[in-house]
Write a protein that holds these residues in place. Structure first.
Motif, PDB file in Angstrom:
ATOM      1  N   GLN A 203       0.835  -1.190   0.000  1.00 36.51           N
ATOM      2  CA  GLN A 203       0.000   0.000   0.000  1.00 36.51           C
ATOM      3  C   GLN A 203       0.873   1.243   0.000  1.00 36.51           C
ATOM      4  OE1 GLN A 203      -2.783  -0.086   3.191  1.00 36.51           O
ATOM      5  NE2 GLN A 203      -3.485  -2.133   2.734  1.00 36.51           N
ATOM      6  N   PRO A 204       0.345   2.348  -0.533  1.00 38.85           N
ATOM      7  CA  PRO A 204       1.107   3.598  -0.473  1.00 38.85           C
ATOM      8  C   PRO A 204       1.299   4.003   0.990  1.00 38.85           C
ATOM      9  CG  PRO A 204      -0.920   3.871  -1.765  1.00 38.85           C
ATOM     10  CD  PRO A 204      -0.916   2.497  -1.222  1.00 38.85           C
ATOM     11  N   LEU A 205       2.417   4.607   1.268  1.00 41.48           N
ATOM     12  CA  LEU A 205       2.736   5.016   2.635  1.00 41.48           C
ATOM     13  C   LEU A 205       2.519   6.506   2.804  1.00 41.48           C
ATOM     14  CD1 LEU A 205       6.035   3.000   3.145  1.00 41.48           C
ATOM     15  CD2 LEU A 205       3.707   2.356   3.802  1.00 41.48           C
ATOM     16  N   LYS A 206       2.114   6.885   3.985  1.00 38.79           N
ATOM     17  CA  LYS A 206       1.967   8.285   4.328  1.00 38.79           C
ATOM     18  C   LYS A 206       2.798   8.537   5.579  1.00 38.79           C
ATOM     19  CE  LYS A 206      -1.235  11.955   5.272  1.00 38.79           C
ATOM     20  NZ  LYS A 206      -2.602  12.410   5.353  1.00 38.79           N
TER      21      LYS A 206
ATOM     22  N   SER B 155       5.322   0.615  12.396  1.00 36.99           N
ATOM     23  CA  SER B 155       4.148   0.399  11.560  1.00 36.99           C
ATOM     24  C   SER B 155       3.452  -0.908  11.920  1.00 36.99           C
ATOM     25  CB  SER B 155       4.544   0.399  10.091  1.00 36.99           C
ATOM     26  OG  SER B 155       3.418   0.187   9.271  1.00 36.99           O
ATOM     27  N   ASP B 156       4.225  -1.986  12.090  1.00 39.65           N
ATOM     28  CA  ASP B 156       3.647  -3.273  12.468  1.00 39.65           C
ATOM     29  C   ASP B 156       2.986  -3.199  13.841  1.00 39.65           C
ATOM     30  OD1 ASP B 156       4.493  -4.406  10.106  1.00 39.65           O
ATOM     31  OD2 ASP B 156       6.133  -5.564  11.005  1.00 39.65           O
ATOM     32  N   ALA B 157       3.632  -2.510  14.780  1.00 34.95           N
ATOM     33  CA  ALA B 157       3.077  -2.387  16.130  1.00 34.95           C
ATOM     34  C   ALA B 157       1.769  -1.607  16.117  1.00 34.95           C
ATOM     35  CB  ALA B 157       4.097  -1.719  17.060  1.00 34.95           C
ATOM     36  N   VAL B 158       1.730  -0.509  15.382  1.00 36.63           N
ATOM     37  CA  VAL B 158       0.511   0.299  15.306  1.00 36.63           C
ATOM     38  C   VAL B 158      -0.593  -0.500  14.611  1.00 36.63           C
ATOM     39  CG1 VAL B 158      -0.529   2.368  14.295  1.00 36.63           C
ATOM     40  CG2 VAL B 158       1.704   2.504  15.423  1.00 36.63           C
ATOM     41  N   ASP B 159      -0.260  -1.200  13.540  1.00 38.36           N
ATOM     42  CA  ASP B 159      -1.230  -2.016  12.817  1.00 38.36           C
ATOM     43  C   ASP B 159      -1.851  -3.060  13.744  1.00 38.36           C
ATOM     44  OD1 ASP B 159      -2.501  -2.924  10.273  1.00 38.36           O
ATOM     45  OD2 ASP B 159      -1.314  -4.729  10.678  1.00 38.36           O
ATOM     46  N   THR B 160      -1.021  -3.757  14.497  1.00 39.76           N
ATOM     47  CA  THR B 160      -1.514  -4.776  15.428  1.00 39.76           C
ATOM     48  C   THR B 160      -2.406  -4.158  16.487  1.00 39.76           C
ATOM     49  OG1 THR B 160       0.422  -6.167  15.065  1.00 39.76           O
ATOM     50  CG2 THR B 160      -0.802  -6.536  17.102  1.00 39.76           C
ATOM     51  N   TYR B 161      -1.964  -3.053  17.078  1.00 41.03           N
ATOM     52  CA  TYR B 161      -2.742  -2.392  18.119  1.00 41.03           C
ATOM     53  C   TYR B 161      -4.100  -1.919  17.593  1.00 41.03           C
ATOM     54  CZ  TYR B 161      -4.268   0.952  21.603  1.00 41.03           C
ATOM     55  OH  TYR B 161      -5.021   1.626  22.517  1.00 41.03           O
TER      56      TYR B 161
END
Length: 92
Positions: free
Chosen positions: A3-6, A36-42
């Motif tokens: 996905q595009p990143l912001k 990014s992985d941590a925020v996604d999981t949370y």
């Protein structure tokens, strides 16, 4: 397909930044990927919890209930290789 990143600016306590840097060094992953992985999981866990709580409140309003032990067993299986399905409502 990625996905595009912001870009986001996040302020972190020094202790957490040091832990992220240490993890990045030990795993060979970038700090950005780790955060990014941590925020996604949370975020996914919180959204799932809120969705399930909304369903539980609706079930309670409709007179459905669940055995506490069944619910705790289900919740403790989350994020495991043997995640269980939502328990069945109790018979009244």
């Amino acid at each position: 397909m990625s996905q595009p990143l912001k870009r986001q600016v996040v302020e972190l306590p020094e202790r957490l930044e040091a832990q992220i840097a240490s993890l990045a060094e030990k795993t060979g992953r970038s700090r950005s990927v780790i955060v990014s992985d941590a925020v996604d999981t949370y975020v996914n866990n919180q959204l799932r919890w809120l969705t399930d709580m909304d369903a539980a409140v609706l079930n309670a309003k409709e007179g459905q209930s669940y055995e506490g032990d069944d619910v705790l067993d289900w919740l403790s299986s989350w994020s495991s290789d043997t995640e269980k399905g939502r328990p069945q409502p109790s018979k009244r």
